[in-house]
Design a protein around this motif. Structure first.
Motif: not given
Length: 352
Positions: A92-113
């Motif tokens: 849809g209208k949501t743009p795909a994230l770059s690899v770097a942004s996805i890796e940053r999201r993973l770091s954020g999830l790791g921190w959150g957990y």
């Protein structure tokens, strides 16, 4: 909202409140004070910007889970694998994230957990293999910002007025360039050591130049900025002029200016000011006139100052590496836009 979802979004979960005495240890005045001290240290384990980004990453993941009728807790590598796949192939209208942004999201999830006492295993095959596939299919060479070279910085500072704001902005550009500083490092500087708790460093002006002590990712480092040959473009002279006319003798060095332009405020500038200043001066100095204005401003950012110094300094690479605070020469080379790539010819050195 379902009660079981509330803890996942609670701001209190984003702080180190879980640091406490062991259950089998009785509290006392001294131990309770140590708990508060430990919590204070834990709060400083990462920068405020990093913590805000991680908190936003966790909030986005929690919303994503709710919209699909599931819960982010306990950690599920299978669910996280589906989440990053959705980020890479958004619909849809949501743009795909770059690899770097996805890796940053993973770091954020790791921190959150980790904040919730439930570590996430990023090496689990449900995450690792999906991420490897995303890298293989979508990874692109990093887009490098244009370097601001010596002639460019001279043209940029020449566009600034000679009022109080102009003195401040001239000092920001010249100190940022000569120091090879990040924009966050520029605005984090204090006049003296321990002036404010949120400082990232301080400046000491000497006869031969300015010594900047910075708190980096791997500890403290010193940056030496020598005096220039011309007062108009000397970073140390520009800094002294700003400190004198701005009457800065304590606290943040780079602050706002009152509406009438006659007095420096006490409030520290945001690092976004540096980015806006660079883009504005790029346009005013007519850098890269072959491009439309919209494309020109996209080429330059705060990192253009660091790249400009690395590309302009005709000295041993090791000195540039130390000055920029890089852990490896390879990282320094990423900043050098016009280095002599074949100065050392290993083919001939090997006898061919």
């Amino acid at each position: 909202m379902d009660k079981k979802h509330k803890p996942t979004d609670s701001p209190s979960q984003d702080t180190p409140d879980e640091i406490a005495l062991p259950a089998d240890v009785a509290g006392s005045g001294s131990l309770d004070r140590l708990v508060e001290t430990a919590r204070d240290y834990a709060e400083h384990a990462a920068s405020n910007n990093t913590l805000k980004a991680y908190a936003a990453d966790w909030a986005h993941f929690a919303r994503w889970c709710r919209m699909r009728g599931t819960d982010p807790l306990p950690p599920s590598p299978e669910l996280v694998g589906l989440y990053i796949a959705d980020l890479a192939a958004a619909q849809g209208k949501t743009p795909a994230l770059s690899v770097a942004s996805i890796e940053r999201r993973l770091s954020g999830l790791g921190w959150g957990y980790a904040q919730r006492g439930q570590p996430l295993d990023r090496k689990d095959r449900h995450i690792a293999t999906v991420l490897a596939g995303i890298r293989r299919k979508h990874a692109r060479p990093p887009v490098q910002k244009e370097a601001i070279l010596a002639d460019d910085i001279r043209a940029m500072v020449a566009t600034l007025p000679h009022d109080l704001r102009g003195l401040r902005d001239r000092s920001i550009l010249l100190i940022g360039f000569a120091g090879g500083l990040r924009r966050s490092e520029i605005v984090s500087l204090d006049h003296g050591k321990d002036d404010t708790p949120d400082a990232g460093g301080w400046v000491e002006i000497m006869d031969q130049g300015a010594l900047i002590t910075l708190r980096g990712k791997t500890g403290w480092r010193e940056v030496e900025i020598g005096r220039g040959s011309n007062e108009q473009t000397c970073p140390v002279h520009a800094l002294q002029q700003w400190l004198h006319f701005g009457r800065i003798s304590f606290g943040p060095i780079f602050t706002g200016v009152t509406r009438d332009g006659k007095r420096a405020r006490e409030t520290r500038l945001n690092d976004k000011h540096v980015a806006r200043l660079i883009k504005r001066c790029v346009l005013d100095a007519a850098l890269r006139p072959d491009l439309p204005d919209a494309e020109r401003v996209k080429l330059y950012s705060g990192h253009s100052l660091r790249a400009g110094l690395a590309s302009s300094a005709e000295i041993d690479e090791r000195h540039v590496q130390k000055h920029l605070g890089h852990a490896s020469a390879e990282m320094t080379r990423r900043y050098q836009r016009r280095r002599d790539r074949f100065r050392v010819n290993l083919t001939k050195a090997a006898g061919l």
